[in-house]
Every structure is written in C-alpha cells, then in structure tokens.
Design a protein around this motif. Structure first.
Motif, PDB file in Angstrom:
ATOM      1  N   LYS A  97       0.841  -1.189   0.000  1.00 46.78           N
ATOM      2  CA  LYS A  97       0.000   0.000   0.000  1.00 46.78           C
ATOM      3  C   LYS A  97       0.882   1.247   0.000  1.00 46.78           C
ATOM      4  O   LYS A  97       1.986   1.229   0.543  1.00 46.78           O
ATOM      5  N   PRO A  98       0.409   2.332  -0.616  1.00 47.14           N
ATOM      6  CA  PRO A  98       1.204   3.565  -0.597  1.00 47.14           C
ATOM      7  C   PRO A  98       1.445   4.035   0.826  1.00 47.14           C
ATOM      8  O   PRO A  98       0.539   4.025   1.663  1.00 47.14           O
ATOM      9  N   LYS A  99       2.675   4.411   1.117  1.00 44.03           N
ATOM     10  CA  LYS A  99       2.997   4.967   2.428  1.00 44.03           C
ATOM     11  C   LYS A  99       3.972   6.120   2.252  1.00 44.03           C
ATOM     12  O   LYS A  99       4.680   6.211   1.242  1.00 44.03           O
ATOM     13  N   LEU A 100       4.005   7.010   3.235  1.00 42.55           N
ATOM     14  CA  LEU A 100       4.917   8.134   3.172  1.00 42.55           C
ATOM     15  C   LEU A 100       6.362   7.643   3.113  1.00 42.55           C
ATOM     16  O   LEU A 100       6.747   6.739   3.860  1.00 42.55           O
ATOM     17  N   ALA A 101       7.140   8.222   2.208  1.00 43.90           N
ATOM     18  CA  ALA A 101       8.564   7.893   2.155  1.00 43.90           C
ATOM     19  C   ALA A 101       9.224   8.318   3.462  1.00 43.90           C
ATOM     20  O   ALA A 101       8.820   9.306   4.094  1.00 43.90           O
ATOM     21  N   SER A 102      10.235   7.594   3.871  1.00 38.35           N
ATOM     22  CA  SER A 102      10.870   7.829   5.173  1.00 38.35           C
ATOM     23  C   SER A 102      11.441   9.235   5.318  1.00 38.35           C
ATOM     24  O   SER A 102      11.560   9.765   6.418  1.00 38.35           O
ATOM     25  N   PHE A 103      11.770   9.881   4.198  1.00 43.06           N
ATOM     26  CA  PHE A 103      12.351  11.220   4.235  1.00 43.06           C
ATOM     27  C   PHE A 103      11.295  12.306   4.068  1.00 43.06           C
ATOM     28  O   PHE A 103      11.621  13.493   4.020  1.00 43.06           O
ATOM     29  N   SER A 104      10.010  11.915   3.993  1.00 44.47           N
ATOM     30  CA  SER A 104       8.951  12.881   3.703  1.00 44.47           C
ATOM     31  C   SER A 104       7.873  12.861   4.780  1.00 44.47           C
ATOM     32  O   SER A 104       6.688  12.913   4.485  1.00 44.47           O
ATOM     33  N   LEU A 105       8.289  12.812   6.035  1.00 43.81           N
ATOM     34  CA  LEU A 105       7.349  12.671   7.143  1.00 43.81           C
ATOM     35  C   LEU A 105       7.000  14.001   7.813  1.00 43.81           C
ATOM     36  O   LEU A 105       5.974  14.104   8.477  1.00 43.81           O
ATOM     37  N   ASN A 106       7.845  15.004   7.642  1.00 43.32           N
ATOM     38  CA  ASN A 106       7.613  16.279   8.305  1.00 43.32           C
ATOM     39  C   ASN A 106       6.475  17.045   7.634  1.00 43.32           C
ATOM     40  O   ASN A 106       6.517  17.334   6.441  1.00 43.32           O
ATOM     41  N   LYS A 107       5.443  17.389   8.398  1.00 38.87           N
ATOM     42  CA  LYS A 107       4.262  18.047   7.853  1.00 38.87           C
ATOM     43  C   LYS A 107       4.461  19.535   7.611  1.00 38.87           C
ATOM     44  O   LYS A 107       3.595  20.186   7.021  1.00 38.87           O
ATOM     45  N   GLU A 108       5.576  20.076   8.056  1.00 38.64           N
ATOM     46  CA  GLU A 108       5.786  21.520   7.977  1.00 38.64           C
ATOM     47  C   GLU A 108       6.196  22.008   6.596  1.00 38.64           C
ATOM     48  O   GLU A 108       6.087  23.192   6.293  1.00 38.64           O
ATOM     49  N   TYR A 109       6.729  21.129   5.752  1.00 40.83           N
ATOM     50  CA  TYR A 109       7.163  21.565   4.430  1.00 40.83           C
ATOM     51  C   TYR A 109       6.739  20.580   3.354  1.00 40.83           C
ATOM     52  O   TYR A 109       6.347  19.447   3.636  1.00 40.83           O
TER      53      TYR A 109
END
Length: 317
Positions: A97-109
């Motif tokens: 299933k699609p999941k957030l990439a490990s380097f793309s977890l910060n919601k601020e940017y």
C-alpha cells in the motif's frame, strides 16, 4: 484421409502454440503494472492505479520507477495538506500500500516531484525544507538521496554550482547529465525555462539554458523528463499551439541538435492542464499528471505507439 487428419492436427497444434506465445507476450507486456491497473492503455489515456495511486479528492502526480519497476515514488497532496512523497514496492507478486517515504514525514514543508536516475541509486526531489538547520525555509530547492546497502541515506541539497539557485524538477540522463527547471531572481514568467548541466567525471561546473527549440520566449517552460540516452526530452508549457491549459511537448535529439518542439497531441493533451511527464524504464509507457476541477490524477498511455505516430507525422511534413 489419415494423412489429411494428421495435417489438420499439426496445423491446430501450431495455431495453439502461436496463441499461447501471443498470450505470453501480452502478459509480459502487462508486467507489474497489471497489478495496479486492470487495463493496459493503447491509443487512449487511462487513469493509472485508480483508487490505489490516483484517488478521489487528492492530487497525485510525478511518478517514477526503479529500473526493474518493482519500486515507485509519487507525489500526493491531500486536502488542506502539503505535498508529500509516497512510495510502494512489489513484494511476492503484490504491490504494498502507498505509504509516506521515510524522508517525507515532516508536515511543515512540501516534498514533491521525485525522480530516480536511470541507475536507481539516486533519488532527486524538490522540497521547501530549510537548506540548513535552524535556518528558515527559503522556497523550493532541489535535493537528492543516495542509495546505500541499508536503503536510502539522508536528503542532501544540491552542491555547487546549484547552491542558492532556483532549481526544481531535476531529471538525469544515463550519463549523469542533469536537466531541470530554473529561473532568475525576480524573473518574468517567460524567464522560467529548462536548463542543463553536463556531468564531467562526476563534477558539474556550468549551468546552461536550453535553446529556443525548447524554451518559449512568450511563456514559461518547465518540468523536463530526459530520455536515459538523451534521444528526446518531454516538458510542459502553455502555448498558443496547445489544447487549453499547459500541454506536454517533445523535442528529439538529432545528431546532437534538438529539433523544434512538437505537441504530444489530442490523445494526451486536453482543455485541462497536463504535465510532469515520465516514461517507464522499459520505454513502453508515458505517465503524466492531468489537473481537472478539484482533482488531479496520474494518467498513462502506450508511448511506443505515440512516439511512432509523432515521428511519422514529422517525417511526412
């Protein structure tokens, strides 16, 4: 009579074999993409991964695959959220299933427009994250991640000569030459265009703007996809020759010179905006983003046939 019957049986066996071979070839053509889309496109665009990758009420775009098409990354923007990069991989014949990439977890940017290089050991992406710790974000910049034995490393901003320059949408050829969107500070819309930098034994020293065959003097040009062998480049731009909003165009490399740009035509371009093209590593399918009212999805089409038709039209004129 017996000889005739034997001949008929032999002919039947040959037909069965050919049908079996044809089916096998079709299944080979379908490959891993069949697991994400029920239909394989030919001369009509189809939504890719409907309900899995392309979903309602979100914008999905910028898909990129590793060389054997067992891993992919794409951009998703959910309502009232920033762009983030999602990933999927093929495990035991099934896509995760699609999941957030490990380097793309910060919601601020925002993180968006991922592009794997042809070797699959570098992942480029654009981000609004700050270039240095404790420094405020300063707009979008180009980042990359190196693949190592344990997976992917930490994101790194592009080094010289790209530091402090407006660079996004980076794509790499097989020999490491880089193509990307850039513009000057306080530039006009038509100044936003496609630039390139030549790989000189692992070093990049200059940035050059592509010529008028690619960049329009009247409006912006952006989001390049360079073929691994640099035989063609695909990009998007809003032009009077288009079908509505931004369209996808292609230019071919002929003996080191780029041809004028050709619209990909009505099979791809519509009254809506099309852009952010990529081609599957096997060269068979074109993927792109189409922005419709309150939604945006990833579409795909048979690129081999489309490219053949475009070249035939060029040669006949």
């Amino acid at each position: 009579m017996r000889i005739k019957n034997l001949k008929n049986i032999k002919d039947l066996l040959i037909i069965i074999y050919l049908l079996s071979l044809s089916t096998s070839c079709q299944e080979s053509k379908r490959s891993n993409f069949t697991l994400l889309s029920e239909q394989i496109p030919t001369d009509t665009t189809l939504t890719f991964g409907k309900g899995i990758i392309s979903t309602e009420h979100s914008h999905e775009s910028s898909i990129t695959f590793n060389s054997d098409m067992t891993k992919l990354f794409f951009t998703r923007r959910k309502p009232k959220e920033k762009n983030k990069i999602y990933t999927m991989k093929l495990i035991d014949g099934k896509w995760s299933k699609p999941k957030l990439a490990s380097f793309s977890l910060n919601k601020e940017y925002s993180d968006y427009r991922p592009r794997l290089n042809p070797n699959g050991d570098l992942l480029y992406f654009s981000s609004t994250r700050p270039l240095k710790v404790a420094i405020e974000p300063s707009g979008s910049h180009q980042w990359y991640i190196k693949k190592n034995e344990s997976g992917w490393g930490k994101p790194i901003p592009l080094e010289e000569p790209f530091v402090d320059k407006s660079i996004i949408d980076l794509t790499s050829s097989e020999n490491g030459n880089l193509y990307f969107t850039s513009n000057k500070k306080d530039a006009k819309p038509q100044d936003e265009g496609i630039y390139y930098s030549i790989n000189q034994e692992g070093q990049y020293t200059t940035i050059e703007r592509m010529g008028k065959e690619i960049n329009s003097p009247d409006n912006w040009t952006c989001c390049p996809y360079i073929a691994p062998d640099e035989s063609y480049i695909i990009f998007d731009s809003p032009r009077t020759s288009g079908f509505g909003d931004a369209d996808l165009y292609i230019s071919f490399n002929k003996n080191g010179n780029w041809t004028k740009s050709y619209n990909l035509g009505a099979k791809v371009n519509t009254k809506y905006g099309e852009g952010l093209a990529t081609v599957s590593p096997d060269g068979k399918f074109l993927f792109f983003y189409r922005s419709e009212v309150n939604n945006g999805d990833i579409y795909w089409i048979d690129f081999i046939q489309l490219k053949k038709e475009i070249l035939e039209n060029i040669n006949s004129n």
